[in-house]
Design a protein around this motif. Structure first.
Motif, PDB file in Angstrom:
ATOM      1  N   GLN A 110      45.735  22.529  21.803  1.00  0.00           N
ATOM      2  CA  GLN A 110      45.966  22.972  23.178  1.00  0.00           C
ATOM      3  C   GLN A 110      45.017  22.303  24.178  1.00  0.00           C
ATOM      4  N   SER A 111      44.083  21.492  23.656  1.00  0.00           N
ATOM      5  CA  SER A 111      43.149  20.796  24.552  1.00  0.00           C
ATOM      6  C   SER A 111      43.833  19.581  25.185  1.00  0.00           C
ATOM      7  N   GLU A 112      43.207  19.031  26.208  1.00  0.00           N
ATOM      8  CA  GLU A 112      43.798  17.888  26.914  1.00  0.00           C
ATOM      9  C   GLU A 112      43.930  16.673  26.019  1.00  0.00           C
ATOM     10  N   SER A 113      42.932  16.423  25.192  1.00  0.00           N
ATOM     11  CA  SER A 113      42.972  15.267  24.274  1.00  0.00           C
ATOM     12  C   SER A 113      42.566  15.741  22.884  1.00  0.00           C
ATOM     13  N   PRO A 114      43.528  16.202  22.072  1.00  0.00           N
ATOM     14  CA  PRO A 114      43.208  16.764  20.749  1.00  0.00           C
ATOM     15  C   PRO A 114      42.385  15.829  19.878  1.00  0.00           C
ATOM     16  N   ALA A 115      42.703  14.526  19.884  1.00  0.00           N
ATOM     17  CA  ALA A 115      42.004  13.589  18.994  1.00  0.00           C
ATOM     18  C   ALA A 115      40.536  13.428  19.363  1.00  0.00           C
ATOM     19  N   GLU A 116      40.166  13.795  20.590  1.00  0.00           N
ATOM     20  CA  GLU A 116      38.781  13.667  21.022  1.00  0.00           C
ATOM     21  C   GLU A 116      38.040  15.014  21.028  1.00  0.00           C
ATOM     22  N   HIS A 117      38.739  16.056  20.598  1.00  0.00           N
ATOM     23  CA  HIS A 117      38.120  17.390  20.561  1.00  0.00           C
ATOM     24  C   HIS A 117      37.015  17.411  19.504  1.00  0.00           C
ATOM     25  N   HIS A 118      35.941  18.146  19.757  1.00  0.00           N
ATOM     26  CA  HIS A 118      34.796  18.131  18.836  1.00  0.00           C
ATOM     27  C   HIS A 118      35.132  18.739  17.473  1.00  0.00           C
ATOM     28  N   ASP A 119      36.178  19.552  17.392  1.00  0.00           N
ATOM     29  CA  ASP A 119      36.564  20.153  16.117  1.00  0.00           C
ATOM     30  C   ASP A 119      37.740  19.422  15.442  1.00  0.00           C
ATOM     31  N   TYR A 120      38.145  18.303  16.018  1.00  0.00           N
ATOM     32  CA  TYR A 120      39.337  17.609  15.494  1.00  0.00           C
ATOM     33  C   TYR A 120      39.185  17.257  14.018  1.00  0.00           C
ATOM     34  N   TRP A 121      38.094  16.560  13.670  1.00  0.00           N
ATOM     35  CA  TRP A 121      37.946  16.118  12.277  1.00  0.00           C
ATOM     36  C   TRP A 121      37.677  17.297  11.333  1.00  0.00           C
TER      37      TRP A 121
ATOM     38  N   LEU B 215      46.468  13.396  11.961  1.00  0.00           N
ATOM     39  CA  LEU B 215      45.971  12.017  11.914  1.00  0.00           C
ATOM     40  C   LEU B 215      46.784  11.072  12.799  1.00  0.00           C
ATOM     41  N   VAL B 216      48.057  11.413  13.001  1.00  0.00           N
ATOM     42  CA  VAL B 216      48.907  10.584  13.873  1.00  0.00           C
ATOM     43  C   VAL B 216      48.310  10.498  15.277  1.00  0.00           C
ATOM     44  N   LYS B 217      47.744  11.616  15.742  1.00  0.00           N
ATOM     45  CA  LYS B 217      47.165  11.650  17.087  1.00  0.00           C
ATOM     46  C   LYS B 217      45.957  10.716  17.189  1.00  0.00           C
ATOM     47  N   GLN B 218      45.192  10.611  16.123  1.00  0.00           N
ATOM     48  CA  GLN B 218      44.031   9.722  16.122  1.00  0.00           C
ATOM     49  C   GLN B 218      44.474   8.261  16.027  1.00  0.00           C
ATOM     50  N   ALA B 219      45.523   8.014  15.234  1.00  0.00           N
ATOM     51  CA  ALA B 219      46.007   6.639  15.043  1.00  0.00           C
ATOM     52  C   ALA B 219      46.500   6.034  16.352  1.00  0.00           C
ATOM     53  N   THR B 220      47.103   6.844  17.213  1.00  0.00           N
ATOM     54  CA  THR B 220      47.603   6.313  18.488  1.00  0.00           C
ATOM     55  C   THR B 220      46.470   5.892  19.411  1.00  0.00           C
ATOM     56  N   LEU B 221      45.287   6.475  19.213  1.00  0.00           N
ATOM     57  CA  LEU B 221      44.140   6.096  20.043  1.00  0.00           C
ATOM     58  C   LEU B 221      43.425   4.859  19.511  1.00  0.00           C
ATOM     59  N   GLN B 222      43.706   4.474  18.256  1.00  0.00           N
ATOM     60  CA  GLN B 222      43.016   3.331  17.645  1.00  0.00           C
ATOM     61  C   GLN B 222      44.040   2.343  17.078  1.00  0.00           C
ATOM     62  N   PRO B 223      44.667   1.557  17.931  1.00  0.00           N
ATOM     63  CA  PRO B 223      45.697   0.603  17.460  1.00  0.00           C
ATOM     64  C   PRO B 223      45.154  -0.384  16.432  1.00  0.00           C
TER      65      PRO B 223
ATOM     66  N   MET C  51      44.952   1.106   8.623  1.00  0.00           N
ATOM     67  CA  MET C  51      44.104   1.977   7.809  1.00  0.00           C
ATOM     68  C   MET C  51      44.659   3.414   7.803  1.00  0.00           C
ATOM     69  N   TYR C  52      45.086   3.865   8.987  1.00  0.00           N
ATOM     70  CA  TYR C  52      45.669   5.206   9.073  1.00  0.00           C
ATOM     71  C   TYR C  52      47.003   5.266   8.339  1.00  0.00           C
ATOM     72  N   LYS C  53      47.714   4.151   8.380  1.00  0.00           N
ATOM     73  CA  LYS C  53      48.999   4.083   7.667  1.00  0.00           C
ATOM     74  C   LYS C  53      48.779   4.216   6.169  1.00  0.00           C
ATOM     75  N   LEU C  54      47.739   3.549   5.647  1.00  0.00           N
ATOM     76  CA  LEU C  54      47.420   3.644   4.222  1.00  0.00           C
ATOM     77  C   LEU C  54      47.059   5.070   3.838  1.00  0.00           C
ATOM     78  N   MET C  55      46.232   5.736   4.676  1.00  0.00           N
ATOM     79  CA  MET C  55      45.852   7.113   4.378  1.00  0.00           C
ATOM     80  C   MET C  55      47.082   8.027   4.410  1.00  0.00           C
ATOM     81  N   ASP C  56      47.968   7.769   5.378  1.00  0.00           N
ATOM     82  CA  ASP C  56      49.189   8.576   5.468  1.00  0.00           C
ATOM     83  C   ASP C  56      50.033   8.420   4.209  1.00  0.00           C
ATOM     84  N   THR C  57      50.065   7.206   3.686  1.00  0.00           N
ATOM     85  CA  THR C  57      50.831   6.952   2.461  1.00  0.00           C
ATOM     86  C   THR C  57      50.228   7.711   1.277  1.00  0.00           C
ATOM     87  N   LEU C  58      48.929   7.654   1.151  1.00  0.00           N
ATOM     88  CA  LEU C  58      48.262   8.359   0.048  1.00  0.00           C
ATOM     89  C   LEU C  58      48.507   9.864   0.124  1.00  0.00           C
ATOM     90  N   LEU C  59      48.399  10.398   1.332  1.00  0.00           N
ATOM     91  CA  LEU C  59      48.607  11.842   1.498  1.00  0.00           C
ATOM     92  C   LEU C  59      50.047  12.225   1.191  1.00  0.00           C
TER      93      LEU C  59
END
Length: 617
Positions: free
Chosen positions: A175-186, A205-213, A218-226
């Motif tokens: 519900q925050s303005e930028s979830p991927a940058e929230h201090h509790d995100y990780w 993790l998708v929200k974080q991946a969009t901020l780090q093109p 790397m995020y795609k690999l983690m998504d595959t493993l999960l």
């Protein structure tokens, strides 16, 4: 050892406190000390060699009973669980155990739903949290008895249900303005992974991946493993062995990614990868997110031993408890209870819960359910009753000390075949008969169970109370119900005295409808028949009235003090006139009655002679 049991009544706290103070002072002078323990509704005071530490006077210690469990909302727990308990007793003994298992699991879930409903109303009371946590684990291990494969799935559900704070954090982040940058995100992402909620972790993790093109691969690999992590499906066609092979292949793939430093440039993703391979050091670094050793246990099983067997649980549980707790920490009672459950030591679980929890509700109902599951058959107590019955008796006895819950206890005693009847007879006599309505409730319970002695006792108490309040009708009704001939005779005398004084009967409806009950005593019979005589005469059925009056005179059941009244009642019949109510106020009343009777008899005899002479002529 000096012992004293005092009945605990909220209105008598002051008295009890004074008693304790006096006893404490007395024993202190004698060079000894007191110990206190609460029962279901009693306080046990005993001499002990050890002096409890505390502030204030060294020889007097404050004793309090935890009364949270008797709050209005928790009365809902007692009432609702009572219905479930009664329903459980109706499950047929003739059904095979396999057919009963789904029913027992369903009943267990019903118990837990009642607990959770009370938790919501009480804003997460700690004792209810513990009760639901223990019950849920017992349901998984003992009642449902999940086998390898399914066992881990049930344990994951157990942890997720009791570690729901991650959902609250996730809502806050999203519900925050930028979830991927929230201090509790990780923290949220890692918490999802620790609970095996990998789909939710991927969405975050998708929200974080969009901020780090640049790091998208790397995020795609983690998504595959999960996404590829296999979970056992009990209803599927895959065998446990096939699942184990598939899981091992996936685990090796994750380990290769870790060895290849695929996530070395992103510490958060590397942490997740280490968790997926079950790295113990990484898991223990996240104690704050795991919060408990049993959450650590389930997470460790998920990523290291997903096909764990029930018989292996105790080993992993003990090692996780040891690793998770600080070397200086002492396990809490809850830890010991859960550990005993993982060791499949049912009796230790019940014993520890009896000590740790502040009432008998939990152990009584859980033990009853486990007994129906045939899991306690080998455990009998030395003094005759089995464990189930002992705990039910203790719980029901506690209910009897409560002004409104005592009625629930009756059904619990009914389902204790060995000592239930004895306990009920003893406890029912202690129920205060505050009102006639309550007395009728107690009486109905006793009559339904053919408790004749208690029925008589209750009726006598109520009859005496009514008599003291000059309520003759109610007193007579209770004495008839008690089948107490002596008391019925006494009250009948009161009715007759009242009639002599007032010239009319009170409670005519009761006297007119005595029926066979009037045979309880001669005096009651006379009262009923005498009233019947008045009704006959009032209906101008003089002949029947005269015969009935004559029978009352000759049957010798009228009290001597009432003979003159009967003879006076004969006057109108002898004169063949309507009833005349005479009221003599002077001191020659009896003499006047005798003269009137003589005159009436003389006139009646003269008429008889004249009639007889006329017939002969």
């Amino acid at each position: 050892m000096c012992m004293l049991c005092l009945y605990m009544d909220k209105k008598k706290k002051t008295t009890i406190t004074i008693c304790l103070l006096l006893m404490s002072s007395f024993l202190y002078i004698a060079g000894t000390h007191l110990g206190f323990a609460w029962g279901p509704g009693d306080i046990l005071v005993y001499e002990t060699l050890y002096k409890a530490s505390g502030s204030g006077c060294p020889c007097i210690h404050e004793v309090r009973k935890d009364e949270d469990i008797y709050s209005p909302i928790l009365r809902k727990l007692f009432n609702e669980s009572h219905h479930i308990f009664v329903g459980l007793q109706t499950i047929g003994e003739d059904l095979p155990s396999k057919n009963k298992k789904p029913q027992f699991v369903s009943i267990s879930k019903n118990y837990r739903s009642v607990i959770r409903a009370c938790m919501e109303e009480l804003q997460q009371v700690s004792i209810l949290l513990a009760i639901e946590l223990i019950w849920n684990l017992c349901e998984v291990l003992f009642i449902d008895a999940a086998p390898a494969g399914s066992l881990l799935l049930h344990l994951l559900d157990w942890v997720r249900l009791h570690k729901a704070d991650v959902d609250e954090k996730a809502r806050e982040v999203l519900q925050s303005e930028s979830p991927a940058e929230h201090h509790d995100y990780w923290n949220v992402v890692v918490s999802y992974v620790l609970q095996g909620r990998l789909e939710e972790a991927r969405q975050m993790l998708v929200k974080q991946a969009t901020l780090q093109p640049a790091a998208r691969s790397m995020y795609k690999l983690m998504d595959t493993l999960l996404s590829k992590m296999p979970f056992y499906n009990p209803g599927g066609t895959q065998t446990l062995t096939e699942f184990d092979v598939k899981w091992r292949h996936w685990h090796e793939e994750v380990d290769r990614c870790l060895q290849d430093n695929s996530f070395a440039s992103n510490k958060h993703l590397e942490v997740i990868c280490k968790i997926l391979v079950g790295d113990e050091d990484t898991l223990l670094e996240h104690k704050d997110l795991l919060s408990t050793w049993y959450h650590f246990l389930v997470t460790r099983l998920l990523f290291c031993h997903p096909t764990v067997k029930p018989t292996e649980l105790h080993y992993y549980a003990q090692s996780c408890l040891t690793m998770f707790l600080d070397s200086r920490s002492v396990p809490e009672p809850l830890d010991s209870i859960l550990l005993a459950a993982f060791e499949f030591d049912i009796h230790q679980v019940i014993k520890d819960c009896s000590i740790a929890l502040n009432n008998w509700w939990f152990v009584a109902h859980l033990t009853d359910l486990l007994d129906h599951c045939k899991l306690l058959q080998s455990h009998n107590l030395h003094f005759g009753s089995n464990l189930r019955e002992f705990l039910l008796l203790e719980y029901a006895s506690g209910l009897f000390t409560h002004h409104s819950l005592w009625q629930l206890a009756v059904d619990y005693f009914d389902h204790c075949p060995e000592f239930g009847r004895v306990y009920l007879e003893l406890q029912i006599e202690r129920v205060p008969l505050d009102t006639e309505r309550k007395a009728l409730k107690v009486l109905r319970i006793c009559e339904q169970r053919q408790m004749s002695e208690q029925v008589r006792s209750i009726c006598k108490i109520m009859a005496m109370r009514a008599l003291r309040n000059n309520r003759l009708g109610s007193a007579l009704s209770w004495s008839i119900r008690a089948k107490d001939a002596a008391f019925a005779t006494l009250i009948s005398e009161k009715f007759l005295q009242d009639y002599c004084a007032r010239g009319t009967f009170s409670d005519l409806d009761l006297i007119d409808n005595l029926g066979p009950a009037m045979l309880l005593s001669d005096r009651l019979t006379f009262l009923g028949k005498y009233r019947e005589f008045h009704k006959l005469y009032g209906e101008k059925r003089s002949g029947e009235a005269a015969k009935l009056l004559l029978s009352l005179m000759t049957a010798k059941i009228a009290p001597r003090s009432f003979w003159m009244t009967l003879l006076t009642d004969a006057l109108p019949l002898l004169e063949q006139k309507e009833v005349v109510h005479l009221s003599f106020q002077d001191e020659d009343t009896e003499l006047t009655k005798v003269e009137l009777l003589r005159l009436a008899l003389a006139r009646n005899l003269a008429r008889a002679i004249v009639k007889e002479g006329t017939v002969e002529a």
